[in-house]
Design an enzyme around this catalytic site. Structure first.
Site, PDB file in Angstrom:
ATOM      1  N   ASP A  54       0.855  -1.160   0.011  1.00  0.00           N
ATOM      2  CA  ASP A  54       0.191   0.265  -0.203  1.00  0.00           C
ATOM      3  C   ASP A  54       1.180   1.494   0.223  1.00  0.00           C
ATOM      4  O   ASP A  54       1.254   1.791   0.964  1.00  0.00           O
ATOM      5  CB  ASP A  54      -0.881   0.083   1.330  1.00  0.00           C
ATOM      6  CG  ASP A  54      -1.495   1.614   1.438  1.00  0.00           C
ATOM      7  OD1 ASP A  54      -2.355   1.666   0.216  1.00  0.00           O
ATOM      8  OD2 ASP A  54      -2.389   0.772   1.619  1.00  0.00           O
ATOM      9  N   TYR A 145     -12.377  12.604  -5.886  1.00  0.00           N
ATOM     10  CA  TYR A 145     -11.956  11.852  -7.211  1.00  0.00           C
ATOM     11  C   TYR A 145     -10.895  13.392  -7.877  1.00  0.00           C
ATOM     12  O   TYR A 145      -9.935  13.254  -8.139  1.00  0.00           O
ATOM     13  CB  TYR A 145     -12.318  11.501  -7.946  1.00  0.00           C
ATOM     14  CG  TYR A 145     -11.380  10.388  -9.325  1.00  0.00           C
ATOM     15  CD1 TYR A 145     -10.089   9.651  -8.572  1.00  0.00           C
ATOM     16  CD2 TYR A 145     -11.315  10.622 -10.738  1.00  0.00           C
ATOM     17  CE1 TYR A 145      -9.726   9.280  -9.843  1.00  0.00           C
ATOM     18  CE2 TYR A 145     -10.605  10.215 -11.141  1.00  0.00           C
ATOM     19  CZ  TYR A 145      -9.602   9.452 -10.376  1.00  0.00           C
ATOM     20  OH  TYR A 145      -9.291   8.899 -11.692  1.00  0.00           O
ATOM     21  N   LYS A 149      -7.262  14.082  -8.012  1.00  0.00           N
ATOM     22  CA  LYS A 149      -5.924  14.141  -9.213  1.00  0.00           C
ATOM     23  C   LYS A 149      -5.902  15.455  -9.370  1.00  0.00           C
ATOM     24  O   LYS A 149      -4.826  15.539  -9.837  1.00  0.00           O
ATOM     25  CB  LYS A 149      -6.971  13.684 -10.525  1.00  0.00           C
ATOM     26  CG  LYS A 149      -7.140  12.019 -10.309  1.00  0.00           C
ATOM     27  CD  LYS A 149      -5.497  11.076  -9.748  1.00  0.00           C
ATOM     28  CE  LYS A 149      -5.886   9.671 -10.240  1.00  0.00           C
ATOM     29  NZ  LYS A 149      -5.025   9.062 -10.294  1.00  0.00           N
ATOM     30  N   THR A 180      -9.863  -0.210 -19.257  1.00  0.00           N
ATOM     31  CA  THR A 180      -9.855  -0.901 -18.048  1.00  0.00           C
ATOM     32  C   THR A 180     -10.180  -2.591 -17.437  1.00  0.00           C
ATOM     33  O   THR A 180     -12.048  -2.607 -17.838  1.00  0.00           O
ATOM     34  CB  THR A 180      -8.918  -0.451 -17.083  1.00  0.00           C
ATOM     35  OG1 THR A 180     -10.195  -0.119 -16.003  1.00  0.00           O
ATOM     36  CG2 THR A 180      -8.116   0.818 -17.694  1.00  0.00           C
TER      37      THR A 180
END
Length: 244
Positions: A54, A145, A149, A180
């Protein structure tokens, strides 16, 4: 063989874009140290060293850097492909979920840059952070998010300026929606997977999703000497999504 005798560390290497980067870098002759959350790589290679863990845990990142020093010595290329996305209206997101998004996307990248930077040789290095189109624009249910980012973009630009005197280049690739396994699985959870995919594609000027290989090619360019005068840049690989 543009990366022959080049030592590289790639995070998020066990799936998606990271896995495609590994494939490209192997083809170009790089010596690799890889990490990801999965216990093992789906496609192993005898010359690769893979350390699962991690990146939001500084102890693990410190151990990763020590292993890179022992296994590779100097590190000329770092590619940060890891990340975690959680979709939720901002007012409904819990503090713990928000913290996980920030840790997995932003603070983990800070730790990786911090601990791997000292391994750059005197001749310089290239570090490529994988952000997102949502790091450049706002969109419903992706606010945290986007914050993470977007913060990654600011982090990379700051590092690019701070480390320029050491000839360490730091750039960002901002992918759009990419085919993906995670994205494919999210489509399948919809009531009409094919219709939902068409709707997503219709929001992209080029009319289709990216392949992991297309994103990996952009990362490879920023890792190679052909981009030697590029630092602090953000390269969208999003089919034109952020162009309007």
């Amino acid at each position: 063989m543009r990366l022959q005798k080049v030592n590289a560390v790639i995070t998020g290497a066990s799936s998606g874009i990271g896995q495609a980067v590994v494939s490209r870098f192997r083809r170009e002759g790089a010596n690799l140290l890889l990490t990801g959350r999965r216990p093992e790589l789906p496609e192993g290679h005898p010359d690769d060293l893979y350390l699962p863990g991690d990146l939001a845990d500084e102890r693990f990142v410190s151990e990763l850097a020590a292993e890179a020093a022992d296994h590779l010595g100097h590190v000329q290329v770092v590619v940060l492909c890891h990340g975690f996305q959680a979709s939720s209206p901002l007012a409904e997101m819990t503090y713990d979920d928000a913290r996980e998004v920030l840790h997995s996307n932003l603070l983990s990248s800070f730790l990786a840059l911090k601990h791997l930077m000292p391994l750059a040789p005197k001749s310089g290095a290239s570090m490529v952070c994988v952000s997102s189109r949502f790091g450049m624009v706002g969109t419903p249910n992706q606010t945290m998010y986007s914050a993470a980012k977007g913060g990654l973009i600011a982090l990379a630009r700051g590092a690019a300026v701070e480390w320029a005197a050491r000839n360490i280049r730091v750039n960002v690739v901002a992918p759009g929606l990419t085919v993906t396994p995670v994205i494919e699985a999210s489509f399948q959870r919809r009531a009409d997977p094919a219709g939902y995919r068409r709707a997503r594609e219709s929001s992209i000027p080029l009319g289709r999703l990216a392949t992991p290989g297309e994103v990996a090619d952009a990362i490879l360019f920023l890792a190679c000497p052909e981009s030697s005068y590029i630092t602090g840049a953000v390269l969208p690989v999003d089919g034109g999504y952020t162009a309007f």
